[in-house]
Design an enzyme around this catalytic site. Structure first.
Site, PDB file in Angstrom:
ATOM      1  N   TYR A 252       0.836  -1.210   0.000  1.00  0.00           N
ATOM      2  CA  TYR A 252       0.000   0.000   0.000  1.00  0.00           C
ATOM      3  C   TYR A 252       0.870   1.259   0.000  1.00  0.00           C
ATOM      4  CZ  TYR A 252      -3.836   3.159   1.222  1.00  0.00           C
ATOM      5  OH  TYR A 252      -4.758   4.180   1.216  1.00  0.00           O
TER       6      TYR A 252
ATOM      7  N   SER B  50      -6.594   1.148  -4.267  1.00  0.00           N
ATOM      8  CA  SER B  50      -6.727   2.550  -3.891  1.00  0.00           C
ATOM      9  C   SER B  50      -5.369   3.245  -4.039  1.00  0.00           C
ATOM     10  CB  SER B  50      -7.267   2.651  -2.457  1.00  0.00           C
ATOM     11  OG  SER B  50      -7.723   3.951  -2.179  1.00  0.00           O
TER      12      SER B  50
ATOM     13  N   ASP C  47     -18.079   3.683  -7.146  1.00  0.00           N
ATOM     14  CA  ASP C  47     -16.968   4.099  -6.284  1.00  0.00           C
ATOM     15  C   ASP C  47     -16.935   5.628  -6.222  1.00  0.00           C
ATOM     16  OD1 ASP C  47     -14.675   4.541  -4.877  1.00  0.00           O
ATOM     17  OD2 ASP C  47     -13.407   3.224  -6.074  1.00  0.00           O
TER      18      ASP C  47
ATOM     19  N   HIS D 214     -15.881   1.371  -3.368  1.00  0.00           N
ATOM     20  CA  HIS D 214     -14.453   1.304  -3.129  1.00  0.00           C
ATOM     21  C   HIS D 214     -14.051   0.006  -2.427  1.00  0.00           C
ATOM     22  CE1 HIS D 214     -10.662   3.354  -3.357  1.00  0.00           C
ATOM     23  NE2 HIS D 214     -10.426   3.192  -2.062  1.00  0.00           N
TER      24      HIS D 214
END
Length: 718
Positions: free
Chosen positions: A491, A571, A654, A689
């Protein structure tokens, strides 16, 4: 706290194509004997803007339009899904993989109970229910009674129970409804005894907790102004306000409690103090841990907010209070965080230390039974210690091993609390913790159709480009040796820490002989403020370097196959995947960028994007613009480059990272490398999302992604 701010048709492609521009066939290697893969034609437009002397082209800007209201975008989505579905249907072993993932998902799951008024509230999923069901027990060992079953709310399972909070006496429960994955919430109230709604309803709630007044008369919440019709899923979220809703009254009668109309970019979050006297308002402008804090005396109807912390300079996360003594987590003069007490009854609100900064990173704290329970991360693994209210360490909580602990909610007078524990090879187990004795006992243990001891978890450390030591977890089935197809996940942003957790989908990958690796990149919160700062703004390239170094380590050390490294991120992690594929297309053999931020020059113009400037910077400021342009996935795709196979995944609803990011990115990638490896996009309907996504959609998408990875990394599926 604020991180919540901080996831088709099978028909003729040409029959679904509306506008013509760049349509060239893409073929798989001739040895595979497959028919050419023809992408839908994607119209280009002459859109270019001068920004700080740079002509920035944006030929696919029309794909930013809302798919629900723009017929051309809708047609493009249908055409792309048709191509993707046709390709995915050819993948060997995909159906068997879906069956196995379904089997791994089919086990009973519990959430940690919340105790109020002698009642215990908890989530439960029998295995394959699309949404977990909320239960209540009248005693800890009593029989559970269904309170809310969101599975009855919609035919497709995409309407979810989001947040829920029982009142102090356990009489009422306020809960929020999420539809189709959107961040917007509708809030309602349930009478716990009867199971019936009270008729109270609040709309246009987003990025909000729901905090009951201690007398149960109503609750505090945060909402935004109602957006213009047709702009619900794209307009920027500004002017957050805290309101109080009194039970039995319409939303139009809700009382405005706190707002900053002169600073519309400020977001606000309300907490009621343990004694019920104070409303503590925490304010942030972005996603960084920099807060202002105000306290409002609820005993005085005309009380003005009392400033406790101003300036948006440091983390001040409210834990609870003992009278005028307010406890906070802060990183002021403590990059790995500490616990302090602030005396709000004395002039100047003096602050005194309670639990000092340590080598491990403080990840959270709560007050239960007059004890401070502090959760730490030591090299991204959980540790928990217990202190008295003066900060003296009393004990540690015995955890079952290397993994992640969470929960520990409760009140000042509670004698018990509950926590969850999970790891890569161990599904979530719920434990009861006796605050007085320190005894840990099992409350809910999952029964699974595999042996956790068949899988090994290890942690390694590798050197990034600049020599920084970065941790990485490696998980594989015992007996898996030598180079093997490997899935690398990361991430790297927003102070988010990645810790060990269980995933039925990853287990299916491991069972077939694949390896799973999770890298704890800079930009996360694993090592506190310095680690976060080293991976944001002008230092964002460090995140990409860390990830690339992880891939190099896996191949150089014989963990990943020479042509068997797949990468995945969602994301901000989708941005990560897009950026590193551009920078090192030779290193990675397959990629999945999920709900990614792909246009770094326009991210702040949609919904919650304006919060992200703390990590990314401001596109309208020259220094930030040049940093962003250098790594923006959409803007750094080059013709003539052999990009690895890419499957982009996003969803039409989203409204966190709007799907236009993914649409524009894949259109550019298909145009730049039309005859190379497959570059596909999978666009889910009535999904957002990630939050609230029904189990069947999770399984279906995961099966597609892992089958795609298997095809291009050499993993043999049944």
């Amino acid at each position: 706290m604020h991180r919540s701010l901080v996831i088709g048709l099978l028909a003729s492609v040409f029959a679904l194509t509306a506008n013509a521009d760049a349509a060239s066939p893409a073929e798989e290697p001739a040895a595979e004997g497959r028919a050419p893969l023809s992408y839908p034609r994607t119209r280009t437009a002459e859109v270019a803007e001068q920004q700080f002397g740079v002509a920035v082209a944006d030929p696919y800007r029309w794909l930013e339009n809302d798919v629900r209201s723009d017929a051309e975008v809708k047609g493009w989505v249908e055409a792309q899904n048709a191509v993707t579905d046709r390709f995915l249907a050819t993948l060997p072993g995909r159906a068997a993989l879906e069956r196995r993932i379904t089997e791994f998902y089919d086990y009973e799951r519990f959430g940690a109970p919340v105790k109020k008024g002698g009642r215990y509230f908890y989530a439960h999923n029998s295995g394959l229910q699309n949404q977990s069901v909320l239960f209540v027990r009248e005693s800890l060992g009593g029989e559970g009674r269904v309170l809310i079953d969101a599975n009855t709310w919609s035919a497709d399972g995409a309407t979810a129970l989001a947040d829920w909070t029982p009142s102090e006496d356990g009489r009422y429960l306020v809960y929020s409804i999420q539809d189709g994955g959107s961040d917007w919430r509708t809030v309602k109230v349930l009478d716990v005894a009867t199971g019936e709604d009270t008729g109270d309803e609040v709309k246009w709630v987003k990025f909000s907790g729901m905090e009951w007044a201690k007398d149960g008369s109503g609750f505090f919440y945060t909402r935004f102004p109602e957006p213009q019709a047709g702009q619900e899923f794209q307009s920027t979220n500004l002017n957050a306000r805290i309101y109080f809703h009194k039970l039995g009254t319409p939303q139009t009668a809700d009382r405005l409690v706190y707002a900053t109309p002169d600073k519309p970019s400020y977001g606000h979050y309300a907490s009621v103090s343990d004694d019920g006297r104070w409303l503590v308002v925490t304010t942030a402008e972005g996603t960084d841990d920099r807060y202002e804090v105000h306290a409002i005396d609820l005993r005085d109807p005309g009380a003005e907010p009392k400033a406790l912390v101003t300036g948006l300079e440091n983390n001040w996360s409210f834990i609870g209070n003992e009278g005028a003594r307010f406890f906070f987590i802060t990183n002021k003069d403590a990059p790995k965080l500490k616990i302090v007490a602030m005396d709000v009854g004395r002039p100047g609100n003096p602050v005194t230390p309670v639990v000092a900064e340590s080598e491990a990173t403080l990840d959270g704290a709560s007050i239960v039974g007059r004890r401070l329970i502090a959760s730490y991360l030591a090299d991204a693994k959980s540790q928990v210690s217990v202190h008295d209210l003066q900060g003296r360490k009393l004990s540690s909580v015995d955890l079952p091993g290397i993994g992640t602990a969470g929960g520990f909610r409760g009140d000042m007078g509670d004698a018990e609390t509950f926590f969850s524990f999970s790891s890569f090879n161990r599904p979530t187990t719920i434990y009861r913790y006796d605050v007085r004795s320190g005894e840990v006992s099992e409350w809910a243990v999952p029964k699974v159709a595999f042996n956790p001891d068949d899988y090994a978890v290890e942690q390694v450390f590798y050197a990034s480009k600049d020599g920084t030591r970065v941790p990485m977890f490696i998980v594989r089935k015992k007996g898996t040796s030598g180079p093997a197809p490997t899935l690398l996940y990361a991430y790297g942003g927003f102070n988010v820490s990645l810790t060990p957790s269980f995933s039925p989908t990853r287990l299916a990958w491991l069972e077939q002989g694949g390896v799973f690796a999770l890298a704890n990149l800079r930009g996360g919160g694993e090592y506190g403020k310095a680690w976060h700062d080293a991976g944001r703004l002008a230092q964002k390239q460090n995140v990409f370097d860390d990830f690339i170094a992880a891939g190099e380590y896996l191949k150089a050390n014989g963990i990943a196959s020479p042509k068997g490294l797949a990468i995945q991120g969602g994301s901000n992690g989708g941005l990560l995947v897009g950026a590193v594929v551009n920078q090192r297309p030779d290193l990675f053999d397959a990629a999945n960028a999920a709900v990614g931020v792909m246009d770094m020059l326009r991210f702040d113009r949609f919904t919650a994007g304006r919060y992200w400037v703390d990590d990314y910077g401001y596109p309208d400021r020259e220094a930030d613009f040049r940093t962003l342009l250098a790594y923006s996935p959409y803007h750094n795709i080059k013709p003539g480059v052999a990009y690895p196979p890419m499957l982009v995944t996003t969803a039409d609803t989203d409204d966190r990272v709007v799907p236009g990011h993914s649409f524009k990115y894949i259109a550019a990638l298909q145009a730049a490398d039309p005859n190379g490896q497959p570059h596909l996009i999978r666009i889910e309907t009535r999904a957002g999302h990630g939050s609230g996504k029904p189990t069947d959609k999770i399984i279906e998408e995961a099966s597609d992604v892992l089958a795609f990875f298997a095809r291009f990394t050499g993993l043999q599926l049944p």
